[in-house]
Design a protein around this motif. Structure first.
Motif, PDB file in Angstrom:
ATOM      1  N   GLU A 110      42.522  62.707  40.928  1.00 55.51           N
ATOM      2  CA  GLU A 110      42.353  61.922  39.706  1.00 55.51           C
ATOM      3  C   GLU A 110      42.547  60.431  39.939  1.00 55.51           C
ATOM      4  OE1 GLU A 110      46.953  62.489  38.065  1.00 55.51           O
ATOM      5  OE2 GLU A 110      45.269  63.350  36.947  1.00 55.51           O
ATOM      6  N   GLY A 111      43.168  60.074  41.034  1.00 57.70           N
ATOM      7  CA  GLY A 111      43.407  58.661  41.319  1.00 57.70           C
ATOM      8  C   GLY A 111      42.232  57.937  41.950  1.00 57.70           C
ATOM      9  N   LYS A 112      41.185  58.654  42.341  1.00 58.34           N
ATOM     10  CA  LYS A 112      40.065  58.026  43.044  1.00 58.34           C
ATOM     11  C   LYS A 112      39.428  56.913  42.226  1.00 58.34           C
ATOM     12  CE  LYS A 112      35.528  58.945  45.080  1.00 58.34           C
ATOM     13  NZ  LYS A 112      34.472  59.958  45.355  1.00 58.34           N
ATOM     14  N   ALA A 113      39.176  57.167  40.950  1.00 53.56           N
ATOM     15  CA  ALA A 113      38.495  56.184  40.101  1.00 53.56           C
ATOM     16  C   ALA A 113      39.303  54.908  39.926  1.00 53.56           C
ATOM     17  CB  ALA A 113      38.199  56.800  38.732  1.00 53.56           C
ATOM     18  N   GLY A 114      40.602  54.986  40.154  1.00 49.68           N
ATOM     19  CA  GLY A 114      41.456  53.823  39.965  1.00 49.68           C
ATOM     20  C   GLY A 114      41.558  52.920  41.170  1.00 49.68           C
ATOM     21  N   ASN A 118      34.825  49.543  46.791  1.00 47.20           N
ATOM     22  CA  ASN A 118      34.408  49.348  48.188  1.00 47.20           C
ATOM     23  C   ASN A 118      35.445  49.752  49.223  1.00 47.20           C
ATOM     24  OD1 ASN A 118      32.277  48.651  49.924  1.00 47.20           O
ATOM     25  ND2 ASN A 118      33.093  46.607  50.303  1.00 47.20           N
ATOM     26  N   LEU A 119      36.678  50.047  48.822  1.00 49.37           N
ATOM     27  CA  LEU A 119      37.699  50.370  49.815  1.00 49.37           C
ATOM     28  C   LEU A 119      37.380  51.654  50.579  1.00 49.37           C
ATOM     29  CD1 LEU A 119      41.027  49.495  47.959  1.00 49.37           C
ATOM     30  CD2 LEU A 119      39.950  48.243  49.834  1.00 49.37           C
ATOM     31  N   SER A 319      49.042  55.820  44.282  1.00 43.57           N
ATOM     32  CA  SER A 319      48.934  56.053  42.844  1.00 43.57           C
ATOM     33  C   SER A 319      49.512  54.875  42.071  1.00 43.57           C
ATOM     34  CB  SER A 319      49.669  57.348  42.459  1.00 43.57           C
ATOM     35  OG  SER A 319      49.068  58.463  43.081  1.00 43.57           O
ATOM     36  N   PRO A 320      49.074  54.680  40.819  1.00 47.31           N
ATOM     37  CA  PRO A 320      49.540  53.545  40.021  1.00 47.31           C
ATOM     38  C   PRO A 320      51.067  53.460  39.963  1.00 47.31           C
ATOM     39  CG  PRO A 320      47.723  54.626  38.910  1.00 47.31           C
ATOM     40  CD  PRO A 320      48.080  55.498  40.087  1.00 47.31           C
ATOM     41  N   VAL A 335      46.083  48.723  46.289  1.00 47.70           N
ATOM     42  CA  VAL A 335      44.695  49.206  46.282  1.00 47.70           C
ATOM     43  C   VAL A 335      44.297  49.743  44.918  1.00 47.70           C
ATOM     44  CG1 VAL A 335      44.777  49.746  48.741  1.00 47.70           C
ATOM     45  CG2 VAL A 335      45.374  51.528  47.067  1.00 47.70           C
ATOM     46  N   VAL A 336      45.247  49.837  44.003  1.00 48.54           N
ATOM     47  CA  VAL A 336      45.007  50.387  42.667  1.00 48.54           C
ATOM     48  C   VAL A 336      44.679  49.239  41.701  1.00 48.54           C
ATOM     49  CG1 VAL A 336      46.016  51.704  40.765  1.00 48.54           C
ATOM     50  CG2 VAL A 336      46.584  52.297  43.134  1.00 48.54           C
ATOM     51  N   LYS A 337      43.579  49.372  40.965  1.00 51.86           N
ATOM     52  CA  LYS A 337      43.123  48.312  40.069  1.00 51.86           C
ATOM     53  C   LYS A 337      44.189  47.923  39.050  1.00 51.86           C
ATOM     54  CE  LYS A 337      38.228  49.625  40.301  1.00 51.86           C
ATOM     55  NZ  LYS A 337      37.075  50.190  39.551  1.00 51.86           N
ATOM     56  N   SER A 338      44.818  48.904  38.427  1.00 56.93           N
ATOM     57  CA  SER A 338      45.811  48.595  37.392  1.00 56.93           C
ATOM     58  C   SER A 338      47.016  47.876  37.982  1.00 56.93           C
ATOM     59  CB  SER A 338      46.247  49.882  36.681  1.00 56.93           C
ATOM     60  OG  SER A 338      46.812  50.811  37.594  1.00 56.93           O
ATOM     61  N   ASP A 339      47.383  48.210  39.225  1.00 56.06           N
ATOM     62  CA  ASP A 339      48.501  47.515  39.866  1.00 56.06           C
ATOM     63  C   ASP A 339      48.122  46.080  40.208  1.00 56.06           C
ATOM     64  OD1 ASP A 339      50.128  49.695  39.672  1.00 56.06           O
ATOM     65  OD2 ASP A 339      49.918  50.336  41.748  1.00 56.06           O
ATOM     66  N   ALA A 340      46.875  45.861  40.614  1.00 58.89           N
ATOM     67  CA  ALA A 340      46.417  44.499  40.917  1.00 58.89           C
ATOM     68  C   ALA A 340      46.395  43.635  39.658  1.00 58.89           C
ATOM     69  CB  ALA A 340      45.032  44.540  41.546  1.00 58.89           C
ATOM     70  N   GLU A 341      46.024  44.245  38.537  1.00 65.61           N
ATOM     71  CA  GLU A 341      45.953  43.493  37.272  1.00 65.61           C
ATOM     72  C   GLU A 341      47.330  43.030  36.808  1.00 65.61           C
ATOM     73  OE1 GLU A 341      43.999  46.238  34.726  1.00 65.61           O
ATOM     74  OE2 GLU A 341      42.023  45.966  35.650  1.00 65.61           O
TER      75      GLU A 341
END
Length: 405
Positions: A110-114, A118-119, A319-320, A335-341
């Motif tokens: 489930e974490g793939k989409a996050g 390109n990684l 994971s987030p 590498v997680v979008k929500s963590d980068a935000e």
């Protein structure tokens, strides 16, 4: 009948005992952190609480001997179940049969989409399989003095033509003594500077280290770099020999107005220059963009006794929330979008430049010749080209000959 029932109950009890024994697993995990503020113990404790049947033994291996120890452990039959790994090691590890393919696990996760875009493409193996799960990364981008651009009414360069014009305008005598005291770009001509050259050369259509380097487009890319120094004079005179410390020191001191590096330098630069400095993706040159990707992933070893448990552990780290805490000790980006935000360890503008650069980030070829390219062939020939000893065509031919072996 009673005897059969007893046998059945006994068999069930044995099966249950075996099942319970199988449920208790230990995941031996190798990693390398230099930072004394290490969050691993806390991450392990939280994972074990959420997965009571799995114990994690995380061992911090010194970086200088990390891969020697890993290769030796694999050959000796004492490899960890999971480990931090870099892309340069992937071909050898695959050849050794040391890695477990995890592509299907990632697809079902489930974490793939996050994950950042390109990684997974960047870390896929040459055989088309996925063995690595990204855990942290950096991407090189353009640092620039926004106060100097504003002073001269300049825009951030988006193409190589604009880059040349802006670099020439920024190269000037600011104190009126008749000598240039600010140069437009801090070029790293010494070892490690191949990333600067690559951003201005390998971006060109049909050009890579293994193909097209001696083409008209490939030679034009190197000639562009040489001309910036020899014709336009936008690099400091020391550029042919400058290394990382020199380009960073010159930029902080205001002797150069632009340079290329990654977010690992952001806090140190911002501490000195504050809001005078900002960042943007490298310019488009010759029809494309190319910037260097710095990687770190995790992998499940093929010798792992419980591959499901090892996968649970490494996916936990990517994971987030968990990934953010993991990277607080590394200075690299989650590498997680929500963590980068929500990332606060670096100024937002540098995080933004990194994420915006990911779509055109690349790795050098994972072949044996690349070590010689980085350590000797590129720096020696780049220095000779910058000083006029050889032509751009001769430099590119030397690199092409290396990769043709």
């Amino acid at each position: 009948m009673k005897f059969m029932r007893t046998l059945t109950l006994a068999a069930s009890a044995l099966a249950l005992t075996a099942s319970l024994a199988q449920a208790d697993s230990t995941v031996r995990f190798w990693y390398h952190f230099d930072n004394a503020d290490n969050p691993m113990d806390q991450l392990v404790a939280e994972f074990e609480k959420a997965n009571p049947g799995i114990k994690v033994e995380a061992e911090n291996i010194p970086w200088n001997s990390y891969y020697d120890n890993l290769y030796t452990a694999i050959v000796g039959g004492s490899a960890p179940d999971a480990a931090m790994v870099k892309m340069f090691a992937q071909p050898r590890l695959v050849e050794m049969g040391a890695l477990e393919p995890i592509g299907e696990r990632i697809d079902a996760w489930e974490g793939k989409a996050g994950l950042e875009d390109n990684l997974l493409n960047l870390t896929r193996a040459a055989d088309g399989k996925t063995y690595y799960l990204p855990v942290q990364y950096v991407v090189l981008y353009l640092y620039y003095r926004q106060d100097m651009l504003k002073e001269l009414g300049l825009e951030v360069p988006k193409t190589c033509d604009e880059f040349r014009d802006v670099a020439k305008a920024l190269t000037r005598d600011t104190n009126g003594d008749g000598k240039t005291d600010v140069y437009g770009f801090g070029f790293r001509g010494g070892k490690g500077g191949h990333d600067h050259w690559a951003s201005l050369t390998l971006s060109r259509e049909g050009v890579s280290l293994e193909n097209g380097l001696t083409s008209q487009a490939g030679v034009a890319g190197t000639q562009y770099v040489v001309d910036l120094f020899r014709k336009d004079g936008v690099f400091p005179p020391s550029a042919p020999n400058d290394g990382f410390q020199e380009i960073l020191g010159a930029f902080k001191a205001g002797k150069t107005a632009m340079t290329i590096h990654h977010i690992g330098s952001a806090n140190g630069i911002a501490e000195v220059l504050g809001d005078k400095v900002s960042a943007a993706p490298v310019p488009e040159c010759g029809g494309g963009r190319w910037t260097s990707f710095g990687d770190e992933s995790t992998a499940v070893l093929s010798s792992a006794e419980d591959k499901d448990a090892a996968w649970k552990w490494i996916s936990f780290l990517s994971s987030p929330g968990n990934n953010a805490r993991f990277n607080e000790a590394t200075g690299q980006l989650p590498v997680v979008k929500s963590d980068a935000e929500s990332w606060s360890l670096h100024p937002k503008r540098f995080v933004k430049a990194t994420v915006e650069s990911l779509p055109f980030a690349h790795l050098l070829p994972n072949v044996s010749q690349t070590a010689d390219f980085v350590n000797t062939v590129w720096p020696v020939n780049m220095q000779r080209a910058l000083t006029g000893e050889i032509t751009a065509a001769e430099m590119n031919q030397a690199i092409a000959d290396l990769y043709a072996r």
